[in-house]
Write a protein that holds these residues in place. Structure first.
Motif, PDB file in Angstrom:
ATOM      1  N   ILE A 121      44.566  42.134  40.718  1.00  0.00           N
ATOM      2  CA  ILE A 121      43.788  41.129  39.994  1.00  0.00           C
ATOM      3  C   ILE A 121      44.693  39.974  39.606  1.00  0.00           C
ATOM      4  O   ILE A 121      45.912  40.117  39.511  1.00  0.00           O
ATOM      5  CB  ILE A 121      43.126  41.705  38.723  1.00  0.00           C
ATOM      6  N   GLN A 122      44.085  38.827  39.399  1.00  0.00           N
ATOM      7  CA  GLN A 122      44.742  37.673  38.795  1.00  0.00           C
ATOM      8  C   GLN A 122      43.891  37.327  37.592  1.00  0.00           C
ATOM      9  O   GLN A 122      42.798  36.777  37.742  1.00  0.00           O
ATOM     10  CB  GLN A 122      44.817  36.499  39.770  1.00  0.00           C
ATOM     11  N   ALA A 123      44.361  37.712  36.400  1.00  0.00           N
ATOM     12  CA  ALA A 123      43.530  37.589  35.189  1.00  0.00           C
ATOM     13  C   ALA A 123      42.223  38.334  35.447  1.00  0.00           C
ATOM     14  O   ALA A 123      42.232  39.492  35.845  1.00  0.00           O
ATOM     15  CB  ALA A 123      43.336  36.140  34.811  1.00  0.00           C
ATOM     16  N   ALA A 124      41.070  37.651  35.267  1.00  0.00           N
ATOM     17  CA  ALA A 124      39.781  38.325  35.460  1.00  0.00           C
ATOM     18  C   ALA A 124      39.190  37.994  36.826  1.00  0.00           C
ATOM     19  O   ALA A 124      37.978  37.806  36.970  1.00  0.00           O
ATOM     20  CB  ALA A 124      38.816  37.936  34.354  1.00  0.00           C
ATOM     21  N   GLU A 125      40.048  37.945  37.835  1.00  0.00           N
ATOM     22  CA  GLU A 125      39.582  37.682  39.196  1.00  0.00           C
ATOM     23  C   GLU A 125      40.098  38.793  40.108  1.00  0.00           C
ATOM     24  O   GLU A 125      41.279  39.157  40.045  1.00  0.00           O
ATOM     25  CB  GLU A 125      40.093  36.329  39.679  1.00  0.00           C
ATOM     26  N   LEU A 126      39.221  39.320  40.948  1.00  0.00           N
ATOM     27  CA  LEU A 126      39.577  40.454  41.790  1.00  0.00           C
ATOM     28  C   LEU A 126      40.136  40.007  43.131  1.00  0.00           C
ATOM     29  O   LEU A 126      39.854  38.899  43.608  1.00  0.00           O
ATOM     30  CB  LEU A 126      38.344  41.332  42.039  1.00  0.00           C
ATOM     31  N   ASP A 127      40.896  40.912  43.760  1.00  0.00           N
ATOM     32  CA  ASP A 127      41.473  40.602  45.067  1.00  0.00           C
ATOM     33  C   ASP A 127      40.407  40.431  46.140  1.00  0.00           C
ATOM     34  O   ASP A 127      40.630  39.768  47.150  1.00  0.00           O
ATOM     35  CB  ASP A 127      42.470  41.684  45.490  1.00  0.00           C
ATOM     36  N   ALA A 128      39.222  41.008  45.939  1.00  0.00           N
ATOM     37  CA  ALA A 128      38.157  40.893  46.934  1.00  0.00           C
ATOM     38  C   ALA A 128      37.459  39.546  46.890  1.00  0.00           C
ATOM     39  O   ALA A 128      36.733  39.186  47.821  1.00  0.00           O
ATOM     40  CB  ALA A 128      37.129  42.009  46.719  1.00  0.00           C
ATOM     41  N   THR A 129      37.652  38.795  45.816  1.00  0.00           N
ATOM     42  CA  THR A 129      37.021  37.483  45.692  1.00  0.00           C
ATOM     43  C   THR A 129      37.732  36.490  46.610  1.00  0.00           C
ATOM     44  O   THR A 129      38.948  36.353  46.565  1.00  0.00           O
ATOM     45  CB  THR A 129      37.078  36.987  44.241  1.00  0.00           C
ATOM     46  N   SER A 130      36.962  35.796  47.417  1.00  0.00           N
ATOM     47  CA  SER A 130      37.570  34.897  48.403  1.00  0.00           C
ATOM     48  C   SER A 130      37.960  33.562  47.773  1.00  0.00           C
ATOM     49  O   SER A 130      37.429  33.155  46.737  1.00  0.00           O
ATOM     50  CB  SER A 130      36.588  34.642  49.550  1.00  0.00           C
TER      51      SER A 130
END
Length: 865
Positions: A186-195
């Motif tokens: 994750i980057q803060a509240a963002e997931l690795d699957a988010t493009s």
């Protein structure tokens, strides 16, 4: 008092499972007891009243300055708000020298606390001043800068609560959860699957509105504008009042709402233009709400209110803002639950709209709004309204997130109430945010916090998935590397992409990615970061555990091969085998509750580690009648042993047999130490579910040649003579090698040997005492690195061992040679068919390469003949 060699123990360690700093502290005779320092303790307590007890529970000796340092460093961190509880001071074998261990949450904070604790002690010794408030403020500021922000911290806390391992990858908010092929990031509240495409869409407010409108989500009218004139024209087309915002922005930066005049619009345009292209859209009346969507669910909702103060008839608006900003919950940035109110041009413009200036004194009870947008990042407050969200509103928020492509999404809605659908009240979605802040949901100003961190972890790892891969840790005095390699071989045969670290390097799925001694925690962490690793096998050496602790929080299997007079006694205050066992025991103490410790029952020190294992135990020993083996098996527990020509695994009435003749590494069971290594490896593979057909075929295909297990009893043929290359370098290894060599027929036996200079004199002598009685010819060589010894000193100690009265009667030839390769060539030149030569190599790969070249030359010569 002198503090030296401060180490950061970043994983489970000799002292505890906590991250901690370990410092070596030397005290003079007077400093060894504070009672000999008149007035010191009252002075240090006056300077730091919260220092607490200076004497540890169970410590019966005098309280030294090292103990004071320990207490001060811990309590200073606690005073700064750090959740630390563990510290310890150990008296070493060196008079006046102590090991001081203090837990930390952030390493930089722990180091600063240690420095400040030293300053406190010096101030007390010299009757000087110590600014306690400044010290605590330094620690608090540094902790705030170093630790994870509240959003990322909540996600990490939720992972820890579920037993999911994590590793912070950057100083920022990039975090890895899980290990190997099961990891997520994750980057803060963002997931690795988010493009990156989805994130770019969310950044472009005009494009976002077009997509949401296409999805049937209500949004306000608006368009991008080029300058103030264009903005005013757009505002008139849309209809006043309007909102002015950057087209590509976040956190409410540059956003102004409820703009109704040209003058206010010009100020709003300038504020937005500082952050990029500007857009103007219809201002929607009502309250500002943030809806948090995780996956396909709405998990939290907050009403955000703009920053405001309430007049008291005494203070100016500026003074009221300063008073509000004194709230300890308010800080700079996002490290605290609230942010300080920003007093800027937008705030001044908002005051003017209310007929006020910064120096105006509002009447008592008058509510003064400082900006129209309600973002927490500009000083707003939040009230939890999760339970008020109408299902239709929740459905629109989820549709908005999915249309943009965000797995974690903050949907900003403006409407009169969340109790009714948006369409029924002219409400709409005004923004969709990637990596939304979680503060308003975790610690709202009013209402209850929501477990949004847990919701995100559950999105990454469904219940039942802890993100872990099987981790097998191997330690002991001898046999570690061979056992590690054999376990990795068996796991690979089972179809698992296996990561392995040992004293030869790092291997990922059979490919070497690093070389050298990689048996420390750094290499282990690197393997656990690799996305192509389904299982990991780590050789764990004493040095890495002492320097930094383990490279993992717990393991599925801990293997301890044996404990003997190792090759590092006398270093780092490890002076006895029992001391070494306490250190090696760390891997056993950190076995998973569902895992296994694989322990050598024939070694009493190793077997005693069973009491420290949180999981189950598998004992192994060649003697199935050993009392411990018999008892363990009678209790229905797992054992591995030798029964005649068979290796046997048993649990209760269930038994599996493998002929030793089908395990090449044991040479039909004749090499005792290899049989022990195989038993340990079989038990470890059994622990992680390797099926027995795979296990048998894996044992049959494993060979200890120079390629597969360099320096581990590599057997070669040289012109009809047997040559064995081994890296054994301690007395116990010598005994095992002698027993193995005795099982191999030979006409004349020779040995080539050196020793490392950093061993004890007695250990160096013992090597040749053991070997001298078993060999006809002995070649001593001095290797390239003497490790602090004088020239020829190691050779002299080796010769002393050979001249002992117990072995002097054996006829043999002793020769001293400078240089490892020259010694090897000398030994090879003397070999006759039927002879045997044991070469104890120092530079493993170089020596094996040299031997391979000599073997090749011999074969070519034989071919020509």
């Amino acid at each position: 008092m002198e503090v030296s060699r401060i180490r950061a123990l970043r994983g489970p360690n000799l002292w505890s499972r906590h991250t901690a700093l370990e410092a070596i502290v030397a005290c003079t005779a007077a400093e060894a007891s504070v009672e000999t320092l008149p007035g010191f303790e009252p002075r240090v307590r006056a300077l730091f009243p919260a220092i607490g007890a200076l004497r540890q529970t169970g410590h019966a000796g005098p309280v030294s300055l090292a103990h004071v340092l320990e207490a001060a460093a811990l309590e200073l961190q606690a005073a700064a708000g750090c959740p630390v509880t563990f510290s310890h001071t150990e008296v070493t074998v060196e008079r006046g020298t102590y090991q001081v261990v203090v837990e930390y949450c952030e390493e930089a904070v722990g180091r600063l606390a240690l420095e400040l604790a030293q300053a406190l002690i010096h101030a007390a010794l010299n009757e000087a001043a110590f600014d306690l408030d400044d010290a605590i403020a330094q620690l608090r500021v540094l902790d705030e800068n170093e630790r994870l922000g509240p959003s990322t911290g909540a996600i990490v806390d939720a992972a820890v609560a579920r037993g999911i391992p994590y590793r912070r990858l950057t100083k920022g908010s990039m975090v890895q959860f899980g290990w190997g092929s099961r990891q997520r990031r994750i980057q803060a509240a963002e997931l690795d699957a988010t493009s990156a495409v989805a994130e770019a869409i969310a950044q472009d407010k005009d494009l976002t509105k077009k997509l949401l409108r296409a999805a049937g989500v209500p949004v306000p009218l608006g368009r991008p504008v080029s300058d103030v004139e264009d903005a005013w024209a757009a505002a008139q087309q849309i209809g006043l009042p309007v909102a002015v915002k950057p087209q590509d922005g976040n956190q409410g930066k540059g956003v102004t709402v409820n703009v109704a005049t040209r003058e206010h619009l010009a100020i709003a345009f300038r504020a937005a233009a500082e952050h990029g292209e500007v857009m103007v859209e219809k201002f929607l009346p009502g309250s500002d709400f943030r809806l948090l969507v995780v996956g396909d669910k709405l998990v939290a909702a907050s009403r955000r209110d703009p920053p405001q103060v309430v007049g008291n008839g005494v203070h100016t608006v500026r003074g009221l803002v300063q008073i509000v900003n004194l709230d300890p919950r308010r800080g700079e940035g996002h490290a605290t639950s609230l942010t300080k109110i920003c007093f800027d041009d937008i705030a001044v413009a908002q005051l003017e709209a209310q007929g006020l200036t910064p120096e105006s004194i509002p009447a008592k009870g008058r509510r003064v709004v400082l900006r129209n947008n309600a973002n927490l990042s500009t000083g707003g407050t939040a009230t939890d309204v999760t339970d008020d969200v109408h299902p239709a509103v929740a459905a629109r928020a989820v549709a908005a997130a999915q249309m943009v492509g965000l797995h974690i999404c903050g949907v900003d809605v403006v409407c009169e109430s969340l109790l009714r659908p948006l369409e029924s009240q002219s409400g709409g979605v005004v923004e969709v945010n990637a990596a939304p802040g979680l503060r308003m949901h975790l610690s709202p100003s009013y209402g209850k916090g929501r477990p949004v961190g847990l919701a995100m972890i559950n999105e990454l790892f469904p219940p039942g998935n802890d993100g872990r891969i099987p981790v097998i840790a191997v330690t002991g005095t001898n046999g570690k590397t061979t056992t590690t390699r054999l376990i990795a071989h068996l796991l690979a045969a089972h179809g698992l992409r296996t990561g392995m670290t040992n004293t030869d390097g790092v291997y990922i799925n059979g490919r070497q990615t690093d070389s050298g001694d990689c048996s420390g925690p750094k290499s282990a962490r690197n393997v656990l970061m690799h996305p192509d690793v389904d299982a990991a096998v780590f050789e764990v050496a004493r040095g890495g555990v002492l320097r930094e602790g383990l490279g993992f929080d717990r393991c599925e299997v801990a293997v301890v091969t044996n404990m003997g007079n190792g090759d590092h006694l006398g270093l780092n205050y490890i002076t006895t085998v029992e001391d070494l066992a306490v250190l090696k025991r760390v891997i056993v103490q950190n076995v998973s509750p569902t895992g296994y410790a694989v322990l050598n029952a024939a070694d009493s020190i190793t077997a005693s580690m069973a009491a420290s294992c949180p999981g189950k135990v598998i004992f192994f020993a060649a003697d199935r009648h050993h009392p411990l083996m018999a008892t363990h098996r009678a209790q229905g527990k797992r054992t591995v042993y030798v029964d005649g020509p068979m290796l046997v695994a048993a649990e209760g009435s269930w038994v599996e047999r493998i002929p030793l003749q089908e395990i090449p590494v044991t040479r039909g069971g004749s090499i005792g130490f290899q049989v022990e290594n195989v038993m340990a490896a079989v038990a470890a593979a059994w622990s992680v579910g390797v099926n027995w057909d795979t296990l048998k075929s894996g044992l049959a295909s494993f060979a200890t040649d120079a390629h597969n297990a360099p320096g581990r009893f590599n057997v070669m043929d040289y012109r009809g003579a047997t040559v064995i290359a081994d890296y054994g370098h301690n007395p116990d290894a010598m005994r095992a090698l002698v027993a193995a060599v005795d099982a191999i027929p030979a006409q004349r036996r020779s040995v080539v040997i050196s020793a490392a200079g950093d061993r004890r004199d007695s250990d160096i002598r013992d090597q040749t005492v053991i070997l001298g009685a078993a060999f006809d010819d002995v070649i001593l060589y001095q290797d390239a690195a003497q490790r602090g010894r004088a020239d020829g000193e190691v050779m002299a100690l080796l010769r002393e061992g050979l001249e002992g009265k117990n072995i002097a009667s054996r006829t043999r030839h002793i020769e001293e040679i400078r240089g490892e390769f020259l010694a090897i060539d000398t030994a090879l030149a003397r070999l006759q068919p039927g002879d045997l030569c044991l070469i104890l190599i120092d530079q493993v790969q170089e020596a094996l390469d040299h031997l391979a070249e000599r073997m090749k030359e011999a074969k070519e010569t034989a071919s020509v003949r």
